[in-house]
Design an enzyme around this catalytic site. Structure first.
Site, PDB file in Angstrom:
ATOM      1  N   SER A  62       0.857  -1.057   0.193  1.00  0.00           N
ATOM      2  CA  SER A  62       0.092   0.082   0.207  1.00  0.00           C
ATOM      3  C   SER A  62       0.869   1.185  -0.030  1.00  0.00           C
ATOM      4  O   SER A  62       1.926   1.049   0.329  1.00  0.00           O
ATOM      5  CB  SER A  62      -1.083   0.054   1.203  1.00  0.00           C
ATOM      6  OG  SER A  62      -1.629   1.224   1.345  1.00  0.00           O
ATOM      7  N   HIS A  63       0.255   2.339  -0.105  1.00  0.00           N
ATOM      8  CA  HIS A  63       0.917   3.612  -0.141  1.00  0.00           C
ATOM      9  C   HIS A  63       1.012   4.150   1.060  1.00  0.00           C
ATOM     10  O   HIS A  63       1.898   4.893   1.544  1.00  0.00           O
ATOM     11  CB  HIS A  63      -0.016   4.715  -1.091  1.00  0.00           C
ATOM     12  CG  HIS A  63       0.205   4.726  -2.578  1.00  0.00           C
ATOM     13  ND1 HIS A  63      -0.097   3.705  -3.244  1.00  0.00           N
ATOM     14  CD2 HIS A  63       0.610   5.807  -3.152  1.00  0.00           C
ATOM     15  CE1 HIS A  63       0.088   4.241  -4.469  1.00  0.00           C
ATOM     16  NE2 HIS A  63       0.540   5.244  -4.592  1.00  0.00           N
ATOM     17  N   SER A  64       0.117   3.349   2.024  1.00  0.00           N
ATOM     18  CA  SER A  64       0.299   3.935   3.466  1.00  0.00           C
ATOM     19  C   SER A  64       0.679   2.493   4.370  1.00  0.00           C
ATOM     20  O   SER A  64       0.001   1.575   4.197  1.00  0.00           O
ATOM     21  CB  SER A  64      -1.193   4.336   3.747  1.00  0.00           C
ATOM     22  OG  SER A  64      -1.349   4.346   5.157  1.00  0.00           O
TER      23      SER A  64
END
Lengths: 198, 124
Positions: free
Chosen positions: B4-6
């Site tokens: 994920s980006h996060s």
């Protein structure tokens, strides 16, 4: 003008010049990304190119192909956004194809890699719109300056388009009127190449 | 494996999916090395390498945009026969389906197939 070959010092000068242009224009690239993306294209590419220059300062690759491959791998690992894999693949594929070959065919290999990775075609309002005409100009034996002009025209051509790839594609018609920041960065890449004067 | 980006999203989805089936290994890979939002190709490459070295198969779920590109870039550098599959599924729903399927002892192809079915889960 015939086939353009690239030696290692010119390749280094090219990418250092690109890093300089990205530094100068990072704010503008990010502004382009603001209405259609997540406002980080300029700063992401700037971070990546700083890492590329730092890698070259630490150890200078010996061939032009190795210069591009190293730069590409560095971008893949440092950018964090879509421009990392896209510009990284462009340079890595071009670097692997370069040694023993000419610049046009190496950049064609890079373009093919980008298309395979992201699936964009000309007209989707992506960096492919700038990269394709620039590569075609070199393949047709035109000069580096003419290739840079072709890339700039290609970047400008993304303004009236509806984006079909990336974050901008969620906007549909609302993205019309905005230039794709990745295409603009490709135009800078070719401006830097023309300036380095292979 | 969840890219994920996060970091918080990767961790949260891993917690949720892992709770469904404690016997499957769920590996979150989120955010950049310097703590920003974004995807870290080196971290993914390291995590995949570690799983393969341990003799595991890897179903890779990704979130948006550059996560897809980062995953494809890292996978392109692996051997053709490496047992790693990029799953075309919604991140959370696909992760739950993958983890539950994996915990039944199913192989990679079945895990991928079940996770991809999550694409058709209607909510209205």
């Amino acid at each position: 003008m015939g086939r353009v070959n690239l030696d290692a010092p010119t390749a280094l000068a090219w990418l250092r010049a690109f890093a300089g242009l990205v530094d100068e224009r990072a704010g503008e690239l990010t502004d382009l990304d603001r209405p259609i993306g997540d406002s980080d294209h300029g700063v992401n590419l700037q971070r990546g190119m700083h890492a590329v220059v730092a890698a070259f300062d630490q150890e200078t690759p010996e061939t032009a192909g190795a210069v591009l491959t190293r730069a590409g791998s560095t971008l893949v690992s440092t950018v964090g956004g879509a421009s990392g894999p896209l510009f990284g693949t462009l340079l890595r594929r071009a670097g692997k194809a370069l040694d023993g070959g000419d610049l046009a065919s190496a950049l064609r290999a890079g373009l093919d890699g980008v298309v395979k990775l992201g699936g964009a075609q000309v007209g989707d309002a992506t960096l492919v719109d700038a990269l394709t005409p620039a590569v075609e100009a070199l393949e047709a034996g035109r000069s580096l300056s003419e290739a840079a002009e072709a890339a700039a025209r290609g970047a400008a051509s993304t303004e009236p388009l509806v984006a079909r790839k990336g974050r901008a594609s969620y906007l549909g018609e609302r993205g019309v009127g905005h230039r794709d920041p990745g295409a603009e960065s490709v135009a800078l890449l070719f401006t830097a190449l023309a300036g380095a004067g292979a | 494996m969840l890219l994920s980006h996060s970091a918080a999203v990767a961790r949260g989805v891993a917690d949720l999916a892992g709770q469904m089936a404690p016997s499957a290994t769920v590996v979150p890979v989120g955010g950049t090395a310097d703590g920003r939002l974004g995807t870290d190709a080196d971290a993914l490459e390291g995590a995949v390498g570690q799983a393969l070295a341990a003799g595991e198969e890897v179903a890779l779920l990704v979130d948006l945009g550059s996560a897809v590109l980062t995953a494809r870039t890292v996978l392109a550098d692996l051997d053709d026969d490496a047992p790693v599959a990029l799953v075309d599924a919604p991140f959370l729903e696909g992760a739950v389906a993958a983890v539950v399927t994996a915990s039944t002892g199913a192989g990679l192809a079945e895990v991928v197939a079940q996770a991809e079915l999550a694409r058709g889960l209607r909510k209205t």
